[in-house]
Design a protein around this motif. Structure first.
Motif, PDB file in Angstrom:
ATOM      1  N   ALA A   1       0.825  -1.208   0.000  1.00 61.80           N
ATOM      2  CA  ALA A   1       0.000   0.000   0.000  1.00 61.80           C
ATOM      3  C   ALA A   1       0.860   1.260   0.000  1.00 61.80           C
ATOM      4  O   ALA A   1       0.477   2.282  -0.573  1.00 61.80           O
ATOM      5  N   PHE A   2       2.037   1.171   0.640  1.00 60.51           N
ATOM      6  CA  PHE A   2       2.927   2.331   0.774  1.00 60.51           C
ATOM      7  C   PHE A   2       4.311   1.949   0.245  1.00 60.51           C
ATOM      8  O   PHE A   2       5.211   1.588   1.011  1.00 60.51           O
ATOM      9  N   PRO A   3       4.499   2.016  -1.066  1.00 58.03           N
ATOM     10  CA  PRO A   3       5.701   1.442  -1.690  1.00 58.03           C
ATOM     11  C   PRO A   3       6.993   2.211  -1.459  1.00 58.03           C
ATOM     12  O   PRO A   3       8.067   1.685  -1.765  1.00 58.03           O
ATOM     13  N   ALA A   4       6.930   3.422  -0.926  1.00 55.77           N
ATOM     14  CA  ALA A   4       8.153   4.226  -0.822  1.00 55.77           C
ATOM     15  C   ALA A   4       8.507   4.607   0.612  1.00 55.77           C
ATOM     16  O   ALA A   4       9.332   5.501   0.829  1.00 55.77           O
ATOM     17  N   VAL A   5       7.919   3.940   1.589  1.00 54.18           N
ATOM     18  CA  VAL A   5       8.202   4.289   2.984  1.00 54.18           C
ATOM     19  C   VAL A   5       9.677   4.051   3.299  1.00 54.18           C
ATOM     20  O   VAL A   5      10.242   3.008   2.974  1.00 54.18           O
ATOM     21  N   LYS A   6      10.292   5.022   3.945  1.00 56.06           N
ATOM     22  CA  LYS A   6      11.707   4.938   4.294  1.00 56.06           C
ATOM     23  C   LYS A   6      11.876   4.357   5.699  1.00 56.06           C
ATOM     24  O   LYS A   6      10.929   4.332   6.492  1.00 56.06           O
ATOM     25  N   ILE A   7      13.084   3.904   5.993  1.00 61.18           N
ATOM     26  CA  ILE A   7      13.421   3.518   7.364  1.00 61.18           C
ATOM     27  C   ILE A   7      13.863   4.795   8.062  1.00 61.18           C
ATOM     28  O   ILE A   7      14.991   5.259   7.908  1.00 61.18           O
ATOM     29  N   SER A   8      12.951   5.379   8.810  1.00 59.80           N
ATOM     30  CA  SER A   8      13.219   6.695   9.388  1.00 59.80           C
ATOM     31  C   SER A   8      12.156   7.013  10.435  1.00 59.80           C
ATOM     32  O   SER A   8      11.123   6.348  10.514  1.00 59.80           O
ATOM     33  N   HIS A   9      12.418   8.032  11.222  1.00 57.19           N
ATOM     34  CA  HIS A   9      11.355   8.623  12.033  1.00 57.19           C
ATOM     35  C   HIS A   9      10.447   9.428  11.108  1.00 57.19           C
ATOM     36  O   HIS A   9      10.925  10.144  10.226  1.00 57.19           O
ATOM     37  N   TYR A  10       9.133   9.309  11.322  1.00 58.75           N
ATOM     38  CA  TYR A  10       8.131  10.060  10.559  1.00 58.75           C
ATOM     39  C   TYR A  10       7.336  10.933  11.519  1.00 58.75           C
ATOM     40  O   TYR A  10       6.937  10.486  12.594  1.00 58.75           O
ATOM     41  N   TRP A  11       7.093  12.165  11.087  1.00 60.49           N
ATOM     42  CA  TRP A  11       6.310  13.071  11.921  1.00 60.49           C
ATOM     43  C   TRP A  11       4.870  12.593  12.091  1.00 60.49           C
ATOM     44  O   TRP A  11       4.272  12.045  11.172  1.00 60.49           O
ATOM     45  N   SER A  12       4.319  12.859  13.276  1.00 63.96           N
ATOM     46  CA  SER A  12       2.871  12.880  13.463  1.00 63.96           C
ATOM     47  C   SER A  12       2.496  14.332  13.748  1.00 63.96           C
ATOM     48  O   SER A  12       3.370  15.173  13.950  1.00 63.96           O
ATOM     49  N   ARG A  13       1.205  14.632  13.771  1.00 58.99           N
ATOM     50  CA  ARG A  13       0.822  16.015  14.047  1.00 58.99           C
ATOM     51  C   ARG A  13       0.626  16.281  15.537  1.00 58.99           C
ATOM     52  O   ARG A  13       0.308  17.397  15.939  1.00 58.99           O
ATOM     53  N   ASP A  14       0.838  15.262  16.370  1.00 59.60           N
ATOM     54  CA  ASP A  14       0.647  15.430  17.810  1.00 59.60           C
ATOM     55  C   ASP A  14       1.892  15.996  18.473  1.00 59.60           C
ATOM     56  O   ASP A  14       3.007  15.522  18.253  1.00 59.60           O
ATOM     57  N   GLU A  15       1.663  16.985  19.312  1.00 58.32           N
ATOM     58  CA  GLU A  15       2.743  17.544  20.110  1.00 58.32           C
ATOM     59  C   GLU A  15       2.876  16.768  21.416  1.00 58.32           C
ATOM     60  O   GLU A  15       1.950  16.097  21.860  1.00 58.32           O
ATOM     61  N   HIS A  16       4.041  16.891  22.021  1.00 58.20           N
ATOM     62  CA  HIS A  16       4.244  16.287  23.335  1.00 58.20           C
ATOM     63  C   HIS A  16       3.351  17.013  24.344  1.00 58.20           C
ATOM     64  O   HIS A  16       3.246  18.239  24.320  1.00 58.20           O
ATOM     65  N   ILE A  17       2.697  16.258  25.211  1.00 62.24           N
ATOM     66  CA  ILE A  17       1.735  16.880  26.122  1.00 62.24           C
ATOM     67  C   ILE A  17       2.412  17.671  27.241  1.00 62.24           C
ATOM     68  O   ILE A  17       1.760  18.452  27.929  1.00 62.24           O
ATOM     69  N   PHE A  18       3.735  17.492  27.429  1.00 60.17           N
ATOM     70  CA  PHE A  18       4.434  18.199  28.495  1.00 60.17           C
ATOM     71  C   PHE A  18       5.425  19.244  27.981  1.00 60.17           C
ATOM     72  O   PHE A  18       5.992  19.983  28.773  1.00 60.17           O
ATOM     73  N   SER A  19       5.650  19.293  26.670  1.00 62.52           N
ATOM     74  CA  SER A  19       6.648  20.229  26.140  1.00 62.52           C
ATOM     75  C   SER A  19       6.232  20.703  24.756  1.00 62.52           C
ATOM     76  O   SER A  19       6.073  19.894  23.843  1.00 62.52           O
ATOM     77  N   GLU A  20       6.086  22.010  24.594  1.00 65.41           N
ATOM     78  CA  GLU A  20       5.681  22.559  23.304  1.00 65.41           C
ATOM     79  C   GLU A  20       6.820  22.542  22.284  1.00 65.41           C
ATOM     80  O   GLU A  20       6.601  22.796  21.108  1.00 65.41           O
ATOM     81  N   ARG A  21       8.023  22.227  22.722  1.00 60.23           N
ATOM     82  CA  ARG A  21       9.158  22.142  21.798  1.00 60.23           C
ATOM     83  C   ARG A  21       9.332  20.742  21.214  1.00 60.23           C
ATOM     84  O   ARG A  21      10.179  20.528  20.357  1.00 60.23           O
ATOM     85  N   MET A  22       8.526  19.794  21.688  1.00 62.15           N
ATOM     86  CA  MET A  22       8.645  18.405  21.257  1.00 62.15           C
ATOM     87  C   MET A  22       7.373  17.952  20.543  1.00 62.15           C
ATOM     88  O   MET A  22       6.288  18.479  20.773  1.00 62.15           O
TER      89      MET A  22
END
Length: 202
Positions: free
Chosen positions: A132-153
């Motif tokens: 279904a996803f033929p080009a996915v890399k071996i990497s960290h991928y962003w989500s749109r969720d921020e860390h609940i304890f730090s706005e920088r994460m």
């Protein structure tokens, strides 16, 4: 005396048997699952609805429409063409808005739980359905969720095995996927608890 020798032999045999069994069992535990791009060749695919003419894969489990390529790539003749973008978290959010405006469809970065829902447990490298996803890399991928304890994460998912990581600095430049999720299943209470625990311990 003979009985003592026999007992020593029995004890030695037992110790050797125990060590060999432990070694074999330990090797099986550490054995890596197969790579998904090979493992899935012979497996049925009934979760995602797509074909080689469309850039969208519809997840029947979560009712989410996924763009099949990495952000920045174009889907042509069943393949993802071009270079995957690697942007910081803020730039990735901006790209999703621009992509929505140009395509006429509402696209966003996936929520953290949506990325985790893609994880496969029977194969790795990447732990995702590569049909279904033929080009996915071996990497960290962003989500749109921020860390609940730090706005920088923010939260990301490492695709090699699908682990979540919610201490990712927003300034890091990572690839990302896009979803259209107006009709998506809402995250359940246990999913929220899981995310809080991951935020806290990661």
């Amino acid at each position: 005396m003979v009985q003592l020798k026999n007992k020593k032999k029995q004890l030695l045999s037992f110790v050797l048997f125990f060590l060999i069994t432990t070694l074999i069992y330990g090797c099986n535990i550490r054995k890596q699952p197969p790579k998904c791009d090979v493992f899935l060749n012979e497996k049925p695919q009934d979760r995602f609805r797509y074909d080689d003419t469309t850039p969208i894969a519809y997840d029947k489990l979560t009712r989410i429409s996924w763009y099949r390529c990495n952000a920045g790539q174009v889907f042509q003749d069943g393949e993802c063409v071009g270079e995957a973008l690697e942007l910081n978290w803020t730039e990735a959010q901006s790209y999703a808005r621009e992509f929505s405006a140009s395509s006429g469809k509402n696209w966003r970065l996936p929520e953290y739980w949506q990325m985790r829902e893609l994880q496969r447990f029977d194969c790795i490298s990447p732990a995702i359905d590569t049909r279904a996803f033929p080009a996915v890399k071996i990497s960290h991928y962003w989500s749109r969720d921020e860390h609940i304890f730090s706005e920088r994460m923010s939260c990301s998912v490492y695709t090699f095995k699908g682990q979540g990581f919610c201490w990712q600095r927003k300034t890091a430049e990572l690839p990302f996927m896009l979803v259209s999720d107006e009709n998506a299943e809402r995250i359940k209470f246990l999913g929220r608890v899981q995310r809080v625990l991951i935020d806290f311990f990661n």
